[in-house]
Design an enzyme around this catalytic site. Sequence first.
Site, PDB file in Angstrom:
ATOM      1  N   HIS A   1       0.824  -1.201   0.000  1.00  0.00           N
ATOM      2  CA  HIS A   1       0.000   0.000   0.000  1.00  0.00           C
ATOM      3  C   HIS A   1       0.863   1.258   0.000  1.00  0.00           C
ATOM      4  O   HIS A   1       0.494   2.264  -0.621  1.00  0.00           O
ATOM      5  CB  HIS A   1      -0.951  -0.005   1.188  1.00  0.00           C
ATOM      6  CG  HIS A   1      -2.128  -0.899   1.004  1.00  0.00           C
ATOM      7  ND1 HIS A   1      -2.904  -1.342   2.052  1.00  0.00           N
ATOM      8  CD2 HIS A   1      -2.661  -1.451  -0.117  1.00  0.00           C
ATOM      9  CE1 HIS A   1      -3.866  -2.126   1.592  1.00  0.00           C
ATOM     10  NE2 HIS A   1      -3.733  -2.207   0.280  1.00  0.00           N
TER      11      HIS A   1
ATOM     12  N   HIS B   1      -4.942  -5.821 -10.907  1.00  0.00           N
ATOM     13  CA  HIS B   1      -3.573  -5.383 -10.619  1.00  0.00           C
ATOM     14  C   HIS B   1      -2.613  -5.809 -11.720  1.00  0.00           C
ATOM     15  O   HIS B   1      -1.755  -5.028 -12.155  1.00  0.00           O
ATOM     16  CB  HIS B   1      -3.111  -5.951  -9.277  1.00  0.00           C
ATOM     17  CG  HIS B   1      -3.698  -5.270  -8.087  1.00  0.00           C
ATOM     18  ND1 HIS B   1      -3.319  -4.018  -7.681  1.00  0.00           N
ATOM     19  CD2 HIS B   1      -4.643  -5.688  -7.197  1.00  0.00           C
ATOM     20  CE1 HIS B   1      -3.995  -3.674  -6.595  1.00  0.00           C
ATOM     21  NE2 HIS B   1      -4.806  -4.663  -6.289  1.00  0.00           N
TER      22      HIS B   1
END
Length: 416
Positions: free
Chosen positions: A254, A389
């Site tokens: 993240h 992703h």
Amino acid sequence: MSNLDRKYQIDTEENKKFMEEVRKDLFDFGRKFPSPGGSAYYLGDDGTPWKEKNRETYVTCRMAHVYSMAHFLGYDGSLELVDAALRGLTGELHDAKNGGWYAGLTEQNEIVPTKQCYAHAFVILAATSGILAGREGAEELLKDALEQYDLRFWNEEEGLSCDTWNTEFTVMDDYRGLNANMHTVEAFLAAADVTGDEKYRVRSGRIIDRVIGWAKNNNWRIPEHYTKNWMPDLECNKDRPDDPFKPYGATPGHGIEWSRLITQWALSSYREDKEGAASYIEAAENLFNRAISDAWNADGAPGIAYTTDWSGHPVVHDRMHWTLAEAINTSAVLYRVTGSQKYADDYAEFMKYLDEKVLDHVNGSWFHQMDRDNHVIGTVWPGKNDLYHAVQATLIPYYAADVSIALAVKKGLSVN
């Protein structure tokens, strides 16, 4: 430089070709996702739908987004898949009674309880991509999604979004978190790019300013979890450290993803003001470099550890495919923006690891979870639930960094 080395180096023809091959395999892999109602089946290791698993809203949104980009790239049959996912979002996943979108549906078509900020952010993203693809109903979907988000999740006073309601939108959970806010930034930037309403870019900046402040005060390790008053809860889920959405400690992936989104926001907000963007680019570099320093090869084997403690030591050593995807994205973006060879070298390392360990060369797609020795496991992420992703990691390195990726692909805003 050998041909193999060139395959991993950014801007070589060999790397571009490798990315195209990986992307085509991904598009081929995910084609079986639509259920009869349009919501996305979870995919097994070979792309076969796991019909006994929940069909989740955020996965359906991601597939609409991915195959919109596939359409822009000329991949046959993409629009039918986009339309299927949008049908799911406007149909069986939508709560006609209470508004908003269910978290998902079970195999028996029962409602998965709660209303998630995370999922609603992805509805915005899917709708913007659907608009770019010219799909019927996408504009109405975006209008509904933004209205619901403004009504239920965005807090104008705080400049942040709450996380979870009950299904009826009558009880808000006390938990606050940055994962949903991160994908809100992504969705708001896409909404601003597609609609021209700069309100959403401004909101993204408000979220980003808070995140940078928290990270800077914590050695650039982002606190993920908060109380309802937005006080960091650094011990959250210490007893369940590998939770898929609320893991304990810092999540280096993240930090890497925030780095890229901060860069995108800064470049798009300060197009004619490099000095204005500079402090944000510096923060983005700090986040990326902290995450890579803590988590890449942290335990003697290649890969990015899933989580670390607040001193930067790995807690969950497993490698998740999405962290690698974001590392590929962000190293490329920072290379474009700063010109630093360090980031190009990082990119090459990540690409080599992708090819040697994470790519499933038999079935296509990427292995979604591997242990510290890079053996495939499925304790957190069994199977290969979506392409989001991985597909973006084949595109973002070669498209303009100041524009949301679907718009950049549609307009052909490649960097070379």
